[in-house]
Motif scaffolding. Structure first.
Motif, PDB file in Angstrom:
ATOM      1  N   LEU A  60      49.072  31.362  49.263  1.00 38.88           N
ATOM      2  CA  LEU A  60      47.773  31.480  48.586  1.00 38.88           C
ATOM      3  C   LEU A  60      47.995  32.001  47.179  1.00 38.88           C
ATOM      4  N   GLU A  61      47.183  31.516  46.223  1.00 43.64           N
ATOM      5  CA  GLU A  61      47.308  31.995  44.841  1.00 43.64           C
ATOM      6  C   GLU A  61      45.986  31.760  44.113  1.00 43.64           C
ATOM      7  N   PHE A  62      45.532  32.798  43.373  1.00 45.21           N
ATOM      8  CA  PHE A  62      44.328  32.682  42.550  1.00 45.21           C
ATOM      9  C   PHE A  62      44.714  32.297  41.127  1.00 45.21           C
ATOM     10  N   SER A  63      43.837  31.544  40.455  1.00 41.61           N
ATOM     11  CA  SER A  63      44.025  31.287  39.030  1.00 41.61           C
ATOM     12  C   SER A  63      43.699  32.580  38.263  1.00 41.61           C
ATOM     13  N   PRO A  64      44.171  32.719  37.011  1.00 46.53           N
ATOM     14  CA  PRO A  64      44.050  34.003  36.290  1.00 46.53           C
ATOM     15  C   PRO A  64      42.632  34.541  36.169  1.00 46.53           C
ATOM     16  N   LYS A  65      41.621  33.667  36.034  1.00 43.26           N
ATOM     17  CA  LYS A  65      40.242  34.136  35.861  1.00 43.26           C
ATOM     18  C   LYS A  65      39.387  33.906  37.109  1.00 43.26           C
ATOM     19  N   ASN A  66      40.063  33.761  38.258  1.00 43.55           N
ATOM     20  CA  ASN A  66      39.388  33.677  39.568  1.00 43.55           C
ATOM     21  C   ASN A  66      38.525  32.426  39.726  1.00 43.55           C
ATOM     22  N   SER A  67      38.823  31.370  38.982  1.00 46.24           N
ATOM     23  CA  SER A  67      38.027  30.143  39.109  1.00 46.24           C
ATOM     24  C   SER A  67      38.504  29.283  40.275  1.00 46.24           C
ATOM     25  N   VAL A  68      39.819  29.307  40.558  1.00 45.78           N
ATOM     26  CA  VAL A  68      40.405  28.393  41.540  1.00 45.78           C
ATOM     27  C   VAL A  68      41.256  29.189  42.527  1.00 45.78           C
ATOM     28  N   LEU A  69      41.196  28.790  43.807  1.00 45.50           N
ATOM     29  CA  LEU A  69      42.094  29.309  44.832  1.00 45.50           C
ATOM     30  C   LEU A  69      42.987  28.160  45.289  1.00 45.50           C
ATOM     31  N   ALA A  70      44.298  28.331  45.100  1.00 48.10           N
ATOM     32  CA  ALA A  70      45.267  27.312  45.519  1.00 48.10           C
ATOM     33  C   ALA A  70      45.808  27.677  46.891  1.00 48.10           C
ATOM     34  N   TRP A  93      48.862  28.267  35.413  1.00 48.89           N
ATOM     35  CA  TRP A  93      47.731  28.302  34.499  1.00 48.89           C
ATOM     36  C   TRP A  93      48.061  29.148  33.277  1.00 48.89           C
ATOM     37  N   ALA A  94      47.483  28.772  32.117  1.00 48.37           N
ATOM     38  CA  ALA A  94      47.449  29.690  30.985  1.00 48.37           C
ATOM     39  C   ALA A  94      46.486  30.821  31.337  1.00 48.37           C
ATOM     40  N   ASP A  95      46.618  31.968  30.662  1.00 50.68           N
ATOM     41  CA  ASP A  95      45.804  33.131  31.025  1.00 50.68           C
ATOM     42  C   ASP A  95      44.312  32.886  30.877  1.00 50.68           C
ATOM     43  N   ASP A  96      43.923  31.996  29.954  1.00 51.92           N
ATOM     44  CA  ASP A  96      42.497  31.695  29.791  1.00 51.92           C
ATOM     45  C   ASP A  96      42.061  30.465  30.585  1.00 51.92           C
ATOM     46  N   GLU A  97      42.969  29.902  31.397  1.00 53.11           N
ATOM     47  CA  GLU A  97      42.709  28.737  32.267  1.00 53.11           C
ATOM     48  C   GLU A  97      42.360  27.477  31.483  1.00 53.11           C
ATOM     49  N   TYR A 144      48.526  36.739  52.596  1.00 57.68           N
ATOM     50  CA  TYR A 144      47.324  37.223  51.914  1.00 57.68           C
ATOM     51  C   TYR A 144      47.594  37.218  50.418  1.00 57.68           C
ATOM     52  N   ALA A 145      46.525  37.334  49.624  1.00 57.34           N
ATOM     53  CA  ALA A 145      46.684  37.369  48.158  1.00 57.34           C
ATOM     54  C   ALA A 145      45.475  38.031  47.528  1.00 57.34           C
ATOM     55  N   PHE A 146      45.724  38.870  46.517  1.00 56.33           N
ATOM     56  CA  PHE A 146      44.672  39.420  45.662  1.00 56.33           C
ATOM     57  C   PHE A 146      44.486  38.511  44.456  1.00 56.33           C
ATOM     58  N   SER A 147      43.292  38.551  43.877  1.00 57.68           N
ATOM     59  CA  SER A 147      43.096  37.902  42.580  1.00 57.68           C
ATOM     60  C   SER A 147      43.756  38.755  41.505  1.00 57.68           C
ATOM     61  N   LYS A 148      43.911  38.200  40.305  1.00 60.80           N
ATOM     62  CA  LYS A 148      44.641  38.902  39.247  1.00 60.80           C
ATOM     63  C   LYS A 148      43.968  40.202  38.832  1.00 60.80           C
ATOM     64  N   ASP A 149      42.631  40.280  38.927  1.00 62.48           N
ATOM     65  CA  ASP A 149      41.929  41.516  38.574  1.00 62.48           C
ATOM     66  C   ASP A 149      41.659  42.390  39.795  1.00 62.48           C
ATOM     67  N   GLY A 150      42.080  41.944  40.993  1.00 62.27           N
ATOM     68  CA  GLY A 150      41.922  42.742  42.201  1.00 62.27           C
ATOM     69  C   GLY A 150      40.545  42.721  42.818  1.00 62.27           C
ATOM     70  N   SER A 151      39.628  41.916  42.296  1.00 67.05           N
ATOM     71  CA  SER A 151      38.253  41.921  42.824  1.00 67.05           C
ATOM     72  C   SER A 151      38.094  41.037  44.057  1.00 67.05           C
ATOM     73  N   LEU A 152      38.973  40.042  44.232  1.00 64.32           N
ATOM     74  CA  LEU A 152      38.880  39.123  45.362  1.00 64.32           C
ATOM     75  C   LEU A 152      40.126  39.230  46.228  1.00 64.32           C
TER      76      LEU A 152
END
Length: 579
Positions: free
Chosen positions: A81-91, A135-139, A42-50
């Protein structure tokens, strides 16, 4: 809307579920428990929303606030599983397989658009190590290591490679955190007698003889770990060899290097020989802590000049963890150690608590900076699995032990962005807890029958070193000024003492006579010379005692001088009796 306290995700043989954070510690009813033993990751997004997980049939992606299903991907063998920093991409990564006829396998690394659910790009990624793009923090930048060179993509456009960083054989790279401009640290292992090196670049300036921001080469390195600080101004490099040629360590040999983006570099001098267990940056980016040396290990905080600032002494420890706000440091001994934790107030260098989390295999700070989770997970340990939630003052607020036939595989806090939880003042008073304390049985050492009725004599293999302040040494000018200041202070104190004394009275042999009183002489120049030298030594001892009383750390030879005071006084008294 995100909950006011972080959730705790738990994955094990009892299924996948979430626990409400402090102070409730009840199972979260919004996220429905995924029963069964098939949840692999399992994986959370960086901000915990997803939140995303694989249940052995498909990968599900939900919104944490309301458990609303956003997407399902038919990837039953997903293990990473891994989210990009701004939740745009799920790897999503699945193990690479080849067909029976020997033809190459299909792409096993997929990048999905979180909004649309469409696959943006598929890659062949054979190894699980470093499987995920960075990813860079701003993607604005995404990078992958492909055939010993780093490929860069811009703005999540994976159809074209925007830039390449090509050196001899790049083994590893790490992108810097924080805002643009983005920097990258690359490691190239040595070969054919040439040294290994780490170089820092600023994207996209990779070509030219002076493109590198900094360069550090070293011979003793089979692998490295590179750690950027939060402000992206410096990198710490732990260089390791698989074999220690001196035979001093079974675990190889490690060295610690410091590289700054302004070109400065240095080898961090560690006062004790032995392995480097852990190195961690403070979130302030101005200091770092290293745990090193043969057991009992030392732990030291260093500044950006690589000078030791504070030494925590020695103890049973092999890990260090700064709190999210950087105001508290936990030194712990897990794995083959008994699980002792030391919780320190970093600002005042004071010990807050010293709890013990036996058999722990996992430790993590809660994003609120006040709570900690420790867990015993399989497959590292198959028995006594469970987790505990602590307050940093040492109180256990919640505890769960799985049944004897069950296991826990993974626990983790729901992440939050920096600034959501403000820093609070450090408290030393243990918070109240409703969890009953269980007294752990202290295992006594084996004693042969012949010694069991005799008194126990305590003996230690190692004497523990106490913590001590390690302020950087003063320069020659500063040291000279300090001595002048101390001499003036001593002269003023002596003048005050002289004014308060009755000058008509002769001083006792144990007192240094005032300067304006004529001293008796013996008539023998040799005896007078000895008396003068003895008084000079006693005066120096008085100054040393004053310095010790003001908190200054004295050298060993200075302490020995103070111990000779009574002998000097006796000698002076004997000489003066003959006057």
């Amino acid at each position: 809307m995100a909950p006011s306290t972080p959730l705790l995700a738990v994955r094990g043989s009892e299924g996948l579920y979430m626990l409400n954070g402090p102070p409730n510690f009840t199972e979260n009813t919004v996220f429905l428990r995924e029963s069964g033993k098939n949840c692999k990751v399992y994986a959370f997004s960086k901000d915990g929303s997803l939140f995303a997980w694989c249940n052995g049939e498909k990968v599900n992606l939900v919104n944490v606030a309301d458990n609303g299903l956003l997407h399902s991907f038919n990837l039953p063998k997903a293990v990473c599983l891994e989210f990009s920093p701004k939740n745009s991409v799920l790897a999503i990564w699945q193990p690479y397989t080849t067909s029976k006829d020997g033809t190459s396998g299909v792409p096993n690394l997929q990048l999905y658009d979180v909004k649309t659910g469409k696959c943006l790009k598929s890659f062949i990624q054979k190894k699980m190590q470093n499987w995920c793009p960075s990813w860079a923090d701003d993607e604005s930048i995404c990078a992958r290591n492909v055939n010993n060179e780093v490929h860069f993509f811009e703005n999540n456009n994976f159809s074209t490679i925007a830039n390449k960083l090509h050196l001899q054989k790049i083994s590893d790279f790490v992108l810097s955190p924080g805002p643009q401009p983005c920097k990258v640290a690359v490691y190239v292992p040595g070969s054919k007698g040439a040294p290994s090196f780490v170089r820092l670049y600023q994207y996209p300036s990779f070509s030219g003889p002076h493109a590198a921001l900094a360069n550090k080469s070293f011979f003793k390195a089979d692998k490295v770990t590179m750690l950027w600080n939060k402000k992206a101004t410096a990198v710490l490099v732990i260089a390791s060899t698989d074999v220690d040629k001196t035979g001093a360590s079974y675990y190889g040999e490690q060295t610690l290097h410091y590289i700054a983006t302004n070109g400065e570099s240095a080898v961090v001098q560690l006062p004790k020989n032995g392995p480097i267990y852990d190195v961690v940056w403070n979130t302030s980016s101005t200091e770092f802590c290293a745990v090193y040396g043969f057991m009992p290990a030392k732990a030291t905080i260093f500044n950006l000049k690589c000078d030791p600032v504070f030494d925590f002494g020695t103890g049973p420890r092999n890990a260090a963890y700064y709190s999210p706000h950087g105001n508290i440091l936990v030194l712990a001994g897990f794995g083959n150690l008994r699980g002792q934790m030391e919780v320190w107030d970093v600002k005042n260098y004071k010990l807050i608590s010293k709890p013990v989390a036996s058999d722990s295999t996992y430790f993590a700070w809660c994003p609120d900076g006040e709570h900690i989770v420790t867990a015993t997970c399989a497959p590292r340990l198959r028995v006594s699995n469970g987790y505990k939630i602590w307050h940093y003052t040492g109180s256990i607020l919640h505890k769960y032990d799985v049944p004897s036939n069950a296991e826990i595989w993974q626990v983790s806090w729901q992440p939050f962005l920096d600034g959501v939880f403000p820093a609070k003042a450090v408290t030393y008073q243990a918070v109240p807890s409703e969890v009953p304390e269980v007294e752990s049985k202290v295992a006594t050492a084996y004693r042969p029958p012949a010694l069991r009725n005799k008194p126990i004599t305590s003996s230690k293999l190692h004497e523990d070193e106490p913590p001590q302040n390690m302020k950087p040494p003063l320069s020659k000018t500063a040291l000279k000024n300090q001595r002048k200041h101390e001499a003036k202070k001593a002269a003023k104190q002596e003048a005050r003492n002289e004014g308060s004394q009755d000058l008509t009275l002769n001083p006792t042999p144990q007192q240094n006579p005032p300067r304006n009183v004529s001293l008796p002489t013996s008539g023998d120049p040799e005896v007078d010379k000895k008396i003068k030298n003895l008084r000079k030594k006693l005066k120096a001892i008085e100054q040393l005692k004053e310095q010790a009383a003001s908190g200054k750390q004295l050298e060993k030879n200075q302490m020995e001088k103070i111990q000779k005071e009574s002998a000097l006084l006796q000698e002076l008294e004997d000489l003066e009796l003959g006057v």
